[in-house]
Design a protein around this motif. Structure first.
Motif, PDB file in Angstrom:
ATOM      1  N   SER A  75       8.818   3.292  -3.930  1.00 39.22           N
ATOM      2  CA  SER A  75       7.898   2.681  -4.893  1.00 39.22           C
ATOM      3  C   SER A  75       8.111   1.181  -4.908  1.00 39.22           C
ATOM      4  O   SER A  75       9.251   0.712  -4.864  1.00 39.22           O
ATOM      5  CB  SER A  75       8.134   3.235  -6.293  1.00 39.22           C
ATOM      6  OG  SER A  75       7.805   4.587  -6.345  1.00 39.22           O
ATOM      7  N   ASP A  76       7.012   0.429  -4.989  1.00 33.61           N
ATOM      8  CA  ASP A  76       7.141  -1.015  -5.088  1.00 33.61           C
ATOM      9  C   ASP A  76       7.233  -1.429  -6.563  1.00 33.61           C
ATOM     10  O   ASP A  76       7.267  -0.580  -7.454  1.00 33.61           O
ATOM     11  CB  ASP A  76       5.990  -1.723  -4.364  1.00 33.61           C
ATOM     12  CG  ASP A  76       4.623  -1.446  -4.961  1.00 33.61           C
ATOM     13  OD1 ASP A  76       4.536  -0.831  -6.041  1.00 33.61           O
ATOM     14  OD2 ASP A  76       3.626  -1.858  -4.337  1.00 33.61           O
ATOM     15  N   LYS A  77       7.246  -2.738  -6.818  1.00 37.54           N
ATOM     16  CA  LYS A  77       7.423  -3.227  -8.185  1.00 37.54           C
ATOM     17  C   LYS A  77       6.250  -2.868  -9.095  1.00 37.54           C
ATOM     18  O   LYS A  77       6.395  -2.854 -10.306  1.00 37.54           O
ATOM     19  CB  LYS A  77       7.638  -4.743  -8.174  1.00 37.54           C
ATOM     20  CG  LYS A  77       6.444  -5.530  -7.674  1.00 37.54           C
ATOM     21  CD  LYS A  77       6.729  -7.006  -7.658  1.00 37.54           C
ATOM     22  CE  LYS A  77       5.513  -7.753  -7.140  1.00 37.54           C
ATOM     23  NZ  LYS A  77       5.742  -9.177  -7.084  1.00 37.54           N
ATOM     24  N   ASN A  78       5.097  -2.558  -8.511  1.00 37.14           N
ATOM     25  CA  ASN A  78       3.926  -2.178  -9.305  1.00 37.14           C
ATOM     26  C   ASN A  78       3.825  -0.675  -9.512  1.00 37.14           C
ATOM     27  O   ASN A  78       2.875  -0.194 -10.115  1.00 37.14           O
ATOM     28  CB  ASN A  78       2.644  -2.689  -8.641  1.00 37.14           C
ATOM     29  CG  ASN A  78       2.617  -4.192  -8.544  1.00 37.14           C
ATOM     30  OD1 ASN A  78       3.092  -4.899  -9.422  1.00 37.14           O
ATOM     31  ND2 ASN A  78       2.083  -4.705  -7.444  1.00 37.14           N
ATOM     32  N   GLY A  79       4.763   0.080  -8.971  1.00 35.67           N
ATOM     33  CA  GLY A  79       4.754   1.525  -9.112  1.00 35.67           C
ATOM     34  C   GLY A  79       3.959   2.257  -8.046  1.00 35.67           C
ATOM     35  O   GLY A  79       3.814   3.469  -8.107  1.00 35.67           O
ATOM     36  N   ASN A  80       3.454   1.522  -7.066  1.00 34.96           N
ATOM     37  CA  ASN A  80       2.720   2.146  -5.963  1.00 34.96           C
ATOM     38  C   ASN A  80       3.701   2.747  -4.971  1.00 34.96           C
ATOM     39  O   ASN A  80       4.705   2.131  -4.630  1.00 34.96           O
ATOM     40  CB  ASN A  80       1.845   1.115  -5.238  1.00 34.96           C
ATOM     41  CG  ASN A  80       0.817   0.514  -6.152  1.00 34.96           C
ATOM     42  OD1 ASN A  80       0.249   1.182  -6.999  1.00 34.96           O
ATOM     43  ND2 ASN A  80       0.580  -0.779  -6.000  1.00 34.96           N
ATOM     44  N   ASN A  82       4.767   3.851  -1.268  1.00 31.75           N
ATOM     45  CA  ASN A  82       4.465   3.394   0.088  1.00 31.75           C
ATOM     46  C   ASN A  82       5.319   4.129   1.099  1.00 31.75           C
ATOM     47  O   ASN A  82       6.448   4.521   0.814  1.00 31.75           O
ATOM     48  CB  ASN A  82       4.772   1.896   0.229  1.00 31.75           C
ATOM     49  CG  ASN A  82       3.922   1.047  -0.671  1.00 31.75           C
ATOM     50  OD1 ASN A  82       2.712   1.182  -0.691  1.00 31.75           O
ATOM     51  ND2 ASN A  82       4.549   0.187  -1.435  1.00 31.75           N
TER      52      ASN A  82
END
Length: 143
Positions: A75-80, A82
């Motif tokens: 998860s990236d910092k935006n919660g997406n 990948n």
């Protein structure tokens, strides 16, 4: 100031609500299913461009192809969530697999480009999306 309102389709919202607390597990399985489709296409394209149309005898050892793989789902910092397809590092001789792949993809002085990543991305897009949609539907039905 302009305002925009977006409404999600009811059918999609019902699918998402059925997932509940299993959303992360399901997303991981869906992303892995899609990544396998793209990985297969990238591997095929790479195999087809290595050692083809060279002026001198190829020095390919197969190490680049064997280092190709899929990263874990993060998860990236935006919660997406990948997932990435790329090359593991380093090579046995200390060179970077990413550098060698970049030279093959984009070429260099005296070496024409032999793209394999971008065509794989374009060619596998529809199949990847279809596999991911089907996997999501199966996961939602099984819950």
């Amino acid at each position: 100031m302009a305002r925009c309102t977006m409404k999600m389709p009811e059918e999609f919202l019902l699918k998402i609500s059925r997932l509940g607390d299993k959303t992360d597990e399901v997303c991981e399985r869906v992303l892995n299913a899609g990544a396998e489709v793209v990985l297969k296409k990238v591997r095929t394209n790479l195999r087809n461009v290595i050692s083809k149309e060279t002026k001198t005898q190829s020095r390919s050892t197969g190490e680049l192809e064997h280092s190709l793989g899929v990263s874990p789902v993060l998860s990236d910092k935006n919660g997406n969530m990948n997932i990435k397809i790329g090359f593991s590092e380093p090579r046995t001789n200390g060179e970077s697999n990413a550098k060698i792949a970049s030279v093959i993809e984009y070429g260099k002085s005296g070496q024409p480009p032999k793209p394999f990543m971008k065509p794989a991305k374009s060619a596998s897009r529809k199949e990847c999306m279809t596999v991911m949609i089907n996997t999501l539907d199966e996961e939602v039905k099984s819950i």
